[in-house]
Design a protein around this motif. Structure first.
Motif, PDB file in Angstrom:
ATOM      1  N   ARG A   1      57.673   8.593  44.695  1.00  0.00           N
ATOM      2  CA  ARG A   1      58.624   7.551  45.096  1.00  0.00           C
ATOM      3  C   ARG A   1      57.988   6.538  46.039  1.00  0.00           C
ATOM      4  NH1 ARG A   1      64.662  10.219  45.946  1.00  0.00           N
ATOM      5  NH2 ARG A   1      64.876  11.043  43.817  1.00  0.00           N
ATOM      6  N   MET A   2      57.048   6.986  46.842  1.00  0.00           N
ATOM      7  CA  MET A   2      56.373   6.097  47.790  1.00  0.00           C
ATOM      8  C   MET A   2      55.177   5.375  47.157  1.00  0.00           C
ATOM      9  SD  MET A   2      57.929   6.182  50.677  1.00  0.00           S
ATOM     10  CE  MET A   2      58.752   7.157  51.929  1.00  0.00           C
ATOM     11  N   HIS A   3      54.744   5.819  45.960  1.00  0.00           N
ATOM     12  CA  HIS A   3      53.575   5.245  45.292  1.00  0.00           C
ATOM     13  C   HIS A   3      52.335   5.336  46.192  1.00  0.00           C
ATOM     14  CE1 HIS A   3      56.450   3.747  42.373  1.00  0.00           C
ATOM     15  NE2 HIS A   3      57.100   3.125  43.344  1.00  0.00           N
ATOM     16  N   GLN A   4      52.156   6.521  46.808  1.00  0.00           N
ATOM     17  CA  GLN A   4      51.019   6.746  47.705  1.00  0.00           C
ATOM     18  C   GLN A   4      50.150   7.881  47.174  1.00  0.00           C
ATOM     19  OE1 GLN A   4      50.239   4.803  50.241  1.00  0.00           O
ATOM     20  NE2 GLN A   4      52.119   3.575  50.109  1.00  0.00           N
ATOM     21  N   GLU A   5      48.895   7.926  47.646  1.00  0.00           N
ATOM     22  CA  GLU A   5      47.955   8.954  47.185  1.00  0.00           C
ATOM     23  C   GLU A   5      48.265  10.328  47.777  1.00  0.00           C
ATOM     24  OE1 GLU A   5      46.869   5.948  48.028  1.00  0.00           O
ATOM     25  OE2 GLU A   5      46.073   5.259  46.102  1.00  0.00           O
ATOM     26  N   GLU A   6      48.764  10.375  49.030  1.00  0.00           N
ATOM     27  CA  GLU A   6      48.957  11.652  49.720  1.00  0.00           C
ATOM     28  C   GLU A   6      50.357  11.755  50.309  1.00  0.00           C
ATOM     29  OE1 GLU A   6      45.944  12.148  52.678  1.00  0.00           O
ATOM     30  OE2 GLU A   6      44.365  12.560  51.210  1.00  0.00           O
ATOM     31  N   ALA A   7      50.833  12.996  50.406  1.00  0.00           N
ATOM     32  CA  ALA A   7      52.093  13.300  51.098  1.00  0.00           C
ATOM     33  C   ALA A   7      51.927  14.642  51.789  1.00  0.00           C
ATOM     34  CB  ALA A   7      53.264  13.342  50.123  1.00  0.00           C
ATOM     35  N   GLU A   8      52.577  14.803  52.931  1.00  0.00           N
ATOM     36  CA  GLU A   8      52.423  16.037  53.705  1.00  0.00           C
ATOM     37  C   GLU A   8      53.735  16.420  54.374  1.00  0.00           C
ATOM     38  OE1 GLU A   8      50.651  14.325  57.885  1.00  0.00           O
ATOM     39  OE2 GLU A   8      49.276  14.444  56.154  1.00  0.00           O
ATOM     40  N   MET A   9      53.843  17.703  54.675  1.00  0.00           N
ATOM     41  CA  MET A   9      55.063  18.214  55.285  1.00  0.00           C
ATOM     42  C   MET A   9      54.741  19.427  56.150  1.00  0.00           C
ATOM     43  SD  MET A   9      58.383  20.012  53.459  1.00  0.00           S
ATOM     44  CE  MET A   9      58.473  18.764  52.200  1.00  0.00           C
ATOM     45  N   THR A  10      55.432  19.522  57.286  1.00  0.00           N
ATOM     46  CA  THR A  10      55.432  20.726  58.110  1.00  0.00           C
ATOM     47  C   THR A  10      56.876  21.078  58.407  1.00  0.00           C
ATOM     48  OG1 THR A  10      53.304  20.219  59.142  1.00  0.00           O
ATOM     49  CG2 THR A  10      54.726  21.772  60.296  1.00  0.00           C
ATOM     50  N   ALA A  11      57.228  22.345  58.270  1.00  0.00           N
ATOM     51  CA  ALA A  11      58.599  22.787  58.515  1.00  0.00           C
ATOM     52  C   ALA A  11      58.578  24.082  59.307  1.00  0.00           C
ATOM     53  CB  ALA A  11      59.349  22.983  57.207  1.00  0.00           C
ATOM     54  N   ASP A  12      59.335  24.097  60.405  1.00  0.00           N
ATOM     55  CA  ASP A  12      59.476  25.281  61.244  1.00  0.00           C
ATOM     56  C   ASP A  12      60.901  25.811  61.120  1.00  0.00           C
ATOM     57  OD1 ASP A  12      56.942  25.287  63.240  1.00  0.00           O
ATOM     58  OD2 ASP A  12      57.573  23.232  62.863  1.00  0.00           O
ATOM     59  N   GLY A  13      61.043  27.115  61.116  1.00  0.00           N
ATOM     60  CA  GLY A  13      62.371  27.704  61.059  1.00  0.00           C
ATOM     61  C   GLY A  13      62.371  29.117  61.610  1.00  0.00           C
ATOM     62  N   LYS A  14      63.569  29.648  61.777  1.00  0.00           N
ATOM     63  CA  LYS A  14      63.722  31.020  62.260  1.00  0.00           C
ATOM     64  C   LYS A  14      64.140  31.895  61.091  1.00  0.00           C
ATOM     65  CE  LYS A  14      64.956  31.259  66.487  1.00  0.00           C
ATOM     66  NZ  LYS A  14      63.677  31.727  67.119  1.00  0.00           N
ATOM     67  N   TRP A  15      63.305  32.880  60.802  1.00  0.00           N
ATOM     68  CA  TRP A  15      63.530  33.796  59.690  1.00  0.00           C
ATOM     69  C   TRP A  15      64.314  35.006  60.197  1.00  0.00           C
ATOM     70  CZ3 TRP A  15      59.365  37.871  58.396  1.00  0.00           C
ATOM     71  CH2 TRP A  15      59.793  38.694  57.338  1.00  0.00           C
ATOM     72  N   TYR A  16      65.489  35.245  59.608  1.00  0.00           N
ATOM     73  CA  TYR A  16      66.325  36.391  59.964  1.00  0.00           C
ATOM     74  C   TYR A  16      66.246  37.454  58.876  1.00  0.00           C
ATOM     75  CZ  TYR A  16      68.422  33.472  63.583  1.00  0.00           C
ATOM     76  OH  TYR A  16      68.614  32.679  64.682  1.00  0.00           O
ATOM     77  N   PHE A  17      66.245  38.695  59.304  1.00  0.00           N
ATOM     78  CA  PHE A  17      66.185  39.797  58.350  1.00  0.00           C
ATOM     79  C   PHE A  17      66.776  41.042  58.995  1.00  0.00           C
ATOM     80  CE2 PHE A  17      62.257  39.247  60.670  1.00  0.00           C
ATOM     81  CZ  PHE A  17      61.977  40.504  61.176  1.00  0.00           C
ATOM     82  N   SER A  18      67.220  41.957  58.147  1.00  0.00           N
ATOM     83  CA  SER A  18      67.804  43.207  58.627  1.00  0.00           C
ATOM     84  C   SER A  18      66.689  44.200  58.948  1.00  0.00           C
ATOM     85  CB  SER A  18      68.732  43.788  57.557  1.00  0.00           C
ATOM     86  OG  SER A  18      69.291  45.012  57.986  1.00  0.00           O
ATOM     87  N   LYS A  19      66.800  44.833  60.129  1.00  0.00           N
ATOM     88  CA  LYS A  19      65.773  45.788  60.551  1.00  0.00           C
ATOM     89  C   LYS A  19      66.432  47.046  61.105  1.00  0.00           C
ATOM     90  CE  LYS A  19      61.593  46.182  63.353  1.00  0.00           C
ATOM     91  NZ  LYS A  19      60.695  45.515  64.309  1.00  0.00           N
ATOM     92  N   PRO A  20      66.161  48.216  60.503  1.00  0.00           N
ATOM     93  CA  PRO A  20      66.778  49.456  60.983  1.00  0.00           C
ATOM     94  C   PRO A  20      66.030  50.053  62.173  1.00  0.00           C
ATOM     95  CG  PRO A  20      65.463  49.904  59.043  1.00  0.00           C
ATOM     96  CD  PRO A  20      65.389  48.420  59.273  1.00  0.00           C
ATOM     97  N   SER A  21      66.751  50.753  63.014  1.00  0.00           N
ATOM     98  CA  SER A  21      66.125  51.455  64.137  1.00  0.00           C
ATOM     99  C   SER A  21      65.304  52.626  63.613  1.00  0.00           C
ATOM    100  CB  SER A  21      67.195  51.946  65.113  1.00  0.00           C
ATOM    101  OG  SER A  21      68.145  52.761  64.450  1.00  0.00           O
ATOM    102  N   PRO A  22      64.293  53.082  64.369  1.00  0.00           N
ATOM    103  CA  PRO A  22      63.313  54.029  63.814  1.00  0.00           C
ATOM    104  C   PRO A  22      63.858  55.430  63.535  1.00  0.00           C
ATOM    105  CG  PRO A  22      62.899  53.663  66.151  1.00  0.00           C
ATOM    106  CD  PRO A  22      63.937  52.671  65.740  1.00  0.00           C
ATOM    107  N   HIS A  23      64.887  55.873  64.249  1.00  0.00           N
ATOM    108  CA  HIS A  23      65.383  57.235  64.051  1.00  0.00           C
ATOM    109  C   HIS A  23      66.766  57.257  63.413  1.00  0.00           C
ATOM    110  CE1 HIS A  23      67.194  61.166  65.269  1.00  0.00           C
ATOM    111  NE2 HIS A  23      66.012  61.599  64.835  1.00  0.00           N
ATOM    112  N   THR A  24      67.722  56.558  64.010  1.00  0.00           N
ATOM    113  CA  THR A  24      69.093  56.585  63.489  1.00  0.00           C
ATOM    114  C   THR A  24      69.279  55.662  62.301  1.00  0.00           C
ATOM    115  OG1 THR A  24      69.768  54.878  65.060  1.00  0.00           O
ATOM    116  CG2 THR A  24      70.012  57.172  65.757  1.00  0.00           C
ATOM    117  N   GLN A  25      68.306  54.773  62.057  1.00  0.00           N
ATOM    118  CA  GLN A  25      68.356  53.839  60.930  1.00  0.00           C
ATOM    119  C   GLN A  25      69.569  52.905  60.981  1.00  0.00           C
ATOM    120  OE1 GLN A  25      65.810  53.666  58.178  1.00  0.00           O
ATOM    121  NE2 GLN A  25      64.921  54.487  60.064  1.00  0.00           N
ATOM    122  N   LEU A  26      70.010  52.586  62.205  1.00  0.00           N
ATOM    123  CA  LEU A  26      71.074  51.608  62.377  1.00  0.00           C
ATOM    124  C   LEU A  26      70.474  50.205  62.281  1.00  0.00           C
ATOM    125  CD1 LEU A  26      73.073  53.246  65.301  1.00  0.00           C
ATOM    126  CD2 LEU A  26      73.798  53.013  62.919  1.00  0.00           C
TER     127      LEU A  26
END
Length: 292
Positions: free
Chosen positions: A117-142
């Motif tokens: 769309r820009m009719h240019q030779e190069e384009a670049e991007m940097t994106a930062d975010g916070k990744w969330y995920f489920s993690k169980p406790s080591p013994h009770t697995q909560l």
């Protein structure tokens, strides 16, 4: 003096200084407006990158929607005055479906659209975010929600992908080896931050679980892991594991580096470990870079 009806919004606006629009002389139709950015002549230099940054935008990382902070840019030829900034957001919007999936395939698609769309030779991007995920406790697995900061960076040209980076910052527990060695009982421990920026081989196929692989490497080499939920039996395991695995920041960075070198899709990396020291007012850190 004009008598104003302050019970109306128009009257209140005028009371506070609003005036009628002037009858302008410049065109209002797009086709008749001067497009300064598209003007062409000798503007002295090529520009490596021009675009927007500090853009807050919804993203999808893994299974959850999050918020990303973006920088997007293109190159600019010597004979062109500027770029059309609105096309940057238009390009990003093409991949927005309840958030832009923060993954290299999607980012490459956005960059290809942007470059075209820009009719240019190069384009670049940097994106930062916070990744969330489920993690169980080591013994009770909560299970509870854990998180890590991630960064995706990419640059493309008419010859393909030129640059590809993946970053992550994770929190861990570190226990001081010398404190354990000299004390009759106990040893000081603290929260540590591990930050890595990987140079990805553009020709390599990135594993689908690349975030999980990287997160495990950052955590497993520390004294112990952090968990969202801990019951007493979990806490016993966490604190005892830390005592069994004392780590200086120097130890931690070397152990992580060894695992990173073994990843065949990684060309090199920058790595930093920082401890918020519990017995000092300062932090301790170690830092290294490596290229295969």
């Amino acid at each position: 003096m004009e008598e104003l009806d302050l019970t109306t919004r128009e009257g209140r606006f005028r009371h506070f200084g609003s005036v009628d629009p002037i009858e302008g002389m410049k065109p209002v139709e797009k086709e008749m407006m001067v497009d300064l950015q598209s003007s062409k002549k000798d503007f002295l230099f090529e520009v490596d990158s021009v675009g927007i940054n500090n853009l807050s935008y919804p993203v999808v990382i893994g299974d959850y929607q999050s918020v990303g902070t973006f920088e997007l840019a293109t190159s600019l030829r010597k004979n062109e005055k500027g770029i059309n900034m609105s096309r940057i957001l238009e390009s990003l919007e093409t991949e927005n479906n309840g958030g832009v999936p923060l993954e290299f395939n999607t980012l490459q698609t956005v960059l290809e659209i942007l470059r075209a769309r820009m009719h240019q030779e190069e384009a670049e991007m940097t994106a930062d975010g916070k990744w969330y995920f489920s993690k169980p406790s080591p013994h009770t697995q909560l299970a509870g929600m854990a998180h890590a900061d991630v960064k995706y960076s990419m640059r493309i040209s008419d010859s393909g992908v030129e640059h590809k980076q993946l970053g992550m910052t994770a929190m861990v527990t570190t226990l001081c080896p010398c404190s354990k060695e000299i004390s009759e009982y106990s040893a000081h421990n603290q929260r540590g931050y591990v930050k890595v920026l990987l140079d990805i081989d553009p020709e390599a196929e990135l594993p689908e679980d690349h975030k999980e692989q990287l997160y495990e490497i950052l955590e497993i080499n520390a004294s112990s892991q952090l968990y969202p939920i801990l019951k007493r039996t979990d806490e016993k395991m966490v604190t005892e594991r830390a005592y069994e695995n004392p780590r200086f920041v120097e130890d931690l960075i070397r152990l992580i580096a060894y695992d990173l070198v073994e990843l065949d899709w990684v060309k090199g990396f920058e790595l930093e470990c920082r401890n918020e020291e519990s017995i000092h007012q300062h932090d301790a850190f170690s830092r290294m870079s490596y290229q295969k």
